[in-house]
Design a protein around this motif. Structure first.
Motif, short mmCIF file in Angstrom:
data_model
loop_
_atom_site.label_atom_id
_atom_site.label_comp_id
_atom_site.label_asym_id
_atom_site.label_seq_id
_atom_site.Cartn_x
_atom_site.Cartn_y
_atom_site.Cartn_z
N THR A 18 -2.24 3.15 2.63
CA THR A 18 -1.97 4.11 3.68
C THR A 18 -0.51 3.95 4.09
OG1 THR A 18 -4.24 3.91 4.47
CG2 THR A 18 -2.66 4.87 5.98
N MET B 179 -3.28 -1.36 8.39
CA MET B 179 -2.89 -0.71 7.14
C MET B 179 -2.97 -1.69 5.96
SD MET B 179 0.26 1.64 8.50
CE MET B 179 1.02 1.69 6.91
N SER C 40 -6.56 -2.17 5.11
CA SER C 40 -7.22 -0.95 4.62
C SER C 40 -7.08 -0.78 3.12
CB SER C 40 -6.65 0.28 5.34
OG SER C 40 -5.34 0.55 4.89
N LYS D 208 -7.74 6.97 8.69
CA LYS D 208 -6.58 7.85 8.93
C LYS D 208 -6.68 8.55 10.27
CE LYS D 208 -5.19 8.32 4.26
NZ LYS D 208 -4.50 9.03 3.27
#
Length: 173
Positions: free
Chosen positions: A13, A86, A89, A100
């Motif tokens: 991400t 992040m 993730s 998101k």
């Protein structure tokens, strides 16, 4: 031995400033406010009031430090939280993750205490420069916290609904 093939690049991400726009904006606003009000303030700033009259004072530099340093801390904390989430993730499934939608909430909810600090800063600056008092800080804090709970509840409900839909889709397959 089983090799685990995790493609980090496809699940990565990307950082977006919208994830931390409120903390950064409030930090910059507090710097601008401090710079604008600094010349209008006396050397001693009243920061505590008893029966609407000041009973405790701080030096101008110490007061501005006490108002700006927490803003720096909360801004860095929000960036750190977003970056940490992040990084973790990368190991989540790429499809259908509610992350998101949650990253902007996670990064920007840290702005709640910053809003309170900014209001306190404005209130103290206005009193010390122009003898104008705004609403009591505890009332403003209560309003901000109630709004924060409502916003978090809405996002929690949306995320749980999305998670249920994902589980239902997985079961159907």
């Amino acid at each position: 031995m089983v090799a685990i093939n995790v493609s980090v690049q496809e699940n990565k991400t990307r950082f977006r400033w919208t994830y931390v726009v409120l903390p950064v904006t409030l930090f910059l606003l507090s710097l601008i406010l401090a710079a604008c009000f600094y010349p209008f303030l006396s050397n001693e700033i009243a920061y505590h009031f008893q029966n609407d009259s000041p009973d405790r004072w701080l030096s101008r530099g110490a007061f501005i430090g006490w108002m700006v340093i927490p803003q720096v801390f909360f801004t860095l904390l929000s960036i750190g939280v977003v970056r940490l989430v992040m990084m973790t993730s990368r190991y989540l499934p790429a499809d259908g993750s509610p992350l998101k939608n949650l990253l902007p909430v996670m990064g920007n909810m840290i702005a709640l205490p910053q809003v309170i600090f900014t209001f306190a800063m404005i209130d103290f600056f206005l009193y010390n420069a122009y003898q104008v008092k705004l609403i009591p800080l505890w009332v403003f804090t209560l309003i901000v916290l109630v709004l924060g709970v409502i916003i978090l509840s809405v996002f929690f409900i949306r995320a749980s609904r999305q998670s249920r839909r994902l589980k239902a889709n997985i079961r159907q397959e």
